[in-house]
Design a protein around this motif. Structure first.
Motif, PDB file in Angstrom:
ATOM      1  N   TYR A  17       0.840  -1.191   0.000  1.00 42.96           N
ATOM      2  CA  TYR A  17       0.000   0.000   0.000  1.00 42.96           C
ATOM      3  C   TYR A  17       0.877   1.243   0.000  1.00 42.96           C
ATOM      4  O   TYR A  17       2.048   1.202   0.384  1.00 42.96           O
ATOM      5  N   ILE A  18       0.294   2.340  -0.441  1.00 48.01           N
ATOM      6  CA  ILE A  18       0.991   3.613  -0.495  1.00 48.01           C
ATOM      7  C   ILE A  18       0.920   4.280   0.877  1.00 48.01           C
ATOM      8  O   ILE A  18       1.886   4.855   1.355  1.00 48.01           O
ATOM      9  N   GLU A  19      -0.248   4.158   1.496  1.00 48.26           N
ATOM     10  CA  GLU A  19      -0.465   4.765   2.800  1.00 48.26           C
ATOM     11  C   GLU A  19      -1.520   3.950   3.536  1.00 48.26           C
ATOM     12  O   GLU A  19      -2.415   3.396   2.912  1.00 48.26           O
ATOM     13  N   ARG A  20      -1.409   3.868   4.879  1.00 49.16           N
ATOM     14  CA  ARG A  20      -2.376   3.097   5.672  1.00 49.16           C
ATOM     15  C   ARG A  20      -2.825   3.929   6.874  1.00 49.16           C
ATOM     16  O   ARG A  20      -2.034   4.595   7.514  1.00 49.16           O
ATOM     17  N   TYR A  21      -4.120   3.845   7.138  1.00 47.33           N
ATOM     18  CA  TYR A  21      -4.722   4.455   8.318  1.00 47.33           C
ATOM     19  C   TYR A  21      -5.346   3.322   9.119  1.00 47.33           C
ATOM     20  O   TYR A  21      -6.210   2.617   8.616  1.00 47.33           O
ATOM     21  N   THR A  22      -4.903   3.145  10.361  1.00 47.90           N
ATOM     22  CA  THR A  22      -5.315   1.989  11.150  1.00 47.90           C
ATOM     23  C   THR A  22      -6.045   2.416  12.406  1.00 47.90           C
ATOM     24  O   THR A  22      -5.566   3.284  13.153  1.00 47.90           O
ATOM     25  N   LYS A  23      -7.194   1.786  12.641  1.00 50.71           N
ATOM     26  CA  LYS A  23      -7.894   1.953  13.916  1.00 50.71           C
ATOM     27  C   LYS A  23      -7.443   0.841  14.860  1.00 50.71           C
ATOM     28  O   LYS A  23      -7.099   1.077  16.003  1.00 50.71           O
ATOM     29  N   ASP A  24      -7.458  -0.384  14.356  1.00 50.44           N
ATOM     30  CA  ASP A  24      -6.971  -1.555  15.083  1.00 50.44           C
ATOM     31  C   ASP A  24      -6.667  -2.627  14.045  1.00 50.44           C
ATOM     32  O   ASP A  24      -6.788  -2.380  12.849  1.00 50.44           O
ATOM     33  N   TYR A  28      -9.083  -0.950   9.150  1.00 51.95           N
ATOM     34  CA  TYR A  28      -8.077  -0.071   8.571  1.00 51.95           C
ATOM     35  C   TYR A  28      -8.461   0.273   7.132  1.00 51.95           C
ATOM     36  O   TYR A  28      -9.295  -0.375   6.511  1.00 51.95           O
ATOM     37  N   VAL A  29      -7.855   1.323   6.619  1.00 45.53           N
ATOM     38  CA  VAL A  29      -8.005   1.711   5.215  1.00 45.53           C
ATOM     39  C   VAL A  29      -6.620   1.894   4.624  1.00 45.53           C
ATOM     40  O   VAL A  29      -5.696   2.350   5.299  1.00 45.53           O
ATOM     41  N   ASP A  30      -6.473   1.501   3.382  1.00 42.89           N
ATOM     42  CA  ASP A  30      -5.209   1.595   2.659  1.00 42.89           C
ATOM     43  C   ASP A  30      -5.414   2.340   1.350  1.00 42.89           C
ATOM     44  O   ASP A  30      -6.449   2.201   0.713  1.00 42.89           O
ATOM     45  N   VAL A  31      -4.401   3.078   0.945  1.00 40.54           N
ATOM     46  CA  VAL A  31      -4.355   3.663  -0.391  1.00 40.54           C
ATOM     47  C   VAL A  31      -3.524   2.707  -1.245  1.00 40.54           C
ATOM     48  O   VAL A  31      -2.401   2.360  -0.884  1.00 40.54           O
ATOM     49  N   HIS A  32      -4.099   2.251  -2.360  1.00 38.58           N
ATOM     50  CA  HIS A  32      -3.446   1.278  -3.246  1.00 38.58           C
ATOM     51  C   HIS A  32      -3.500   1.744  -4.694  1.00 38.58           C
ATOM     52  O   HIS A  32      -4.431   2.423  -5.098  1.00 38.58           O
ATOM     53  N   LYS A  33      -2.534   1.285  -5.469  1.00 35.03           N
ATOM     54  CA  LYS A  33      -2.634   1.367  -6.924  1.00 35.03           C
ATOM     55  C   LYS A  33      -3.111  -0.016  -7.350  1.00 35.03           C
ATOM     56  O   LYS A  33      -2.526  -1.035  -7.002  1.00 35.03           O
ATOM     57  N   LEU A  50      -8.907   3.731  -2.397  1.00 36.43           N
ATOM     58  CA  LEU A  50      -8.927   3.629  -0.951  1.00 36.43           C
ATOM     59  C   LEU A  50      -9.669   2.338  -0.647  1.00 36.43           C
ATOM     60  O   LEU A  50     -10.845   2.192  -0.982  1.00 36.43           O
ATOM     61  N   ASN A  51      -8.959   1.347  -0.089  1.00 38.56           N
ATOM     62  CA  ASN A  51      -9.575   0.078   0.292  1.00 38.56           C
ATOM     63  C   ASN A  51      -9.815   0.103   1.791  1.00 38.56           C
ATOM     64  O   ASN A  51      -8.895   0.362   2.566  1.00 38.56           O
ATOM     65  N   HIS A  67      -4.880  11.248  -4.859  1.00 39.33           N
ATOM     66  CA  HIS A  67      -3.837  11.158  -3.833  1.00 39.33           C
ATOM     67  C   HIS A  67      -2.574  11.737  -4.441  1.00 39.33           C
ATOM     68  O   HIS A  67      -2.326  11.571  -5.638  1.00 39.33           O
ATOM     69  N   ASP A  68      -1.787  12.410  -3.631  1.00 38.23           N
ATOM     70  CA  ASP A  68      -0.577  13.060  -4.160  1.00 38.23           C
ATOM     71  C   ASP A  68       0.421  12.088  -4.774  1.00 38.23           C
ATOM     72  O   ASP A  68       1.280  12.495  -5.544  1.00 38.23           O
ATOM     73  N   SER A  69       0.325  10.794  -4.460  1.00 38.23           N
ATOM     74  CA  SER A  69       1.269   9.835  -5.036  1.00 38.23           C
ATOM     75  C   SER A  69       1.087   9.688  -6.543  1.00 38.23           C
ATOM     76  O   SER A  69       2.024   9.368  -7.251  1.00 38.23           O
ATOM     77  N   ILE A  70      -0.131   9.918  -7.027  1.00 36.86           N
ATOM     78  CA  ILE A  70      -0.414   9.873  -8.467  1.00 36.86           C
ATOM     79  C   ILE A  70      -1.406  10.997  -8.760  1.00 36.86           C
ATOM     80  O   ILE A  70      -2.606  10.813  -8.593  1.00 36.86           O
ATOM     81  N   PRO A  71      -0.933  12.178  -9.156  1.00 39.69           N
ATOM     82  CA  PRO A  71      -1.842  13.305  -9.401  1.00 39.69           C
ATOM     83  C   PRO A  71      -2.882  12.985 -10.471  1.00 39.69           C
ATOM     84  O   PRO A  71      -2.698  12.105 -11.295  1.00 39.69           O
TER      85      PRO A  71
END
Length: 161
Positions: A17-24, A28-33, A50-51, A67-71
């Motif tokens: 993943y490019i970025e991950r936001y985790t609650k537990d 969680y949510v991930d930014v993926h290509k 966003l998965n 997402h800034d990783s791929i404008p």
């Protein structure tokens, strides 16, 4: 679990993943290509998504995003990413990463109260920038039946009650 949706998926690549936001560990949510293979003669598509995973209640969602990783975003928008200092990106589906697509997807498996079956809910919107008749065929004839077949193979056929 994601192999139910796409058995051709590269599981190692899907775990990146490019970025991950985790609650537990279950939420969680991930930014993926993400990539979608297309029929012969049509360029494969990619999405920046966003998965979201809520494993405890068996929810999965996938939404194309900026997402800034791929404008850029899709052929429907002309703007720079909010946090980027880049100039607006022209409305186009093709960029240096390939042919871009747009999607919204939701998948939920809910066990029945007697725990002997399950209710499967799926919502799918995708735009691969192809003719509407091809999109309809891809979703109704190629994608959904395969998902249902894999669910039945893994969990058994629906009962006739």
């Amino acid at each position: 679990g994601l192999l139910l949706l796409d058995p051709t998926m590269d599981v190692v690549e899907a775990a990146r993943y490019i970025e991950r936001y985790t609650k537990d560990k279950e939420t969680y949510v991930d930014v993926h290509k993400s990539f979608n293979a297309m029929p012969p003669g049509v360029t494969d598509r990619y999405l920046l998504v966003l998965n979201g995973y809520y494993k405890k209640d068996r929810y999965f969602f996938c939404k194309s995003i900026i997402h800034d990783s791929i404008p850029g975003a899709s052929p429907y928008f002309i703007f720079a990413n909010e946090t980027s200092s880049a100039l607006p990106v022209p409305a186009t589906t093709r960029d240096e990463h390939g042919e871009r697509a747009v999607n919204t997807f939701h998948f939920h498996i809910q066990p029945t109260q007697d725990k002997k079956g399950a209710i499967v809910r799926m919502v799918n919107y995708v735009d691969f920038q192809v003719r509407s008749t091809m999109m309809n065929w891809l979703i109704s004839k190629a994608f959904f039946p395969g998902v249902y077949d894999r669910i039945e193979a893994m969990f058994g056929k629906a009962s006739e009650k």
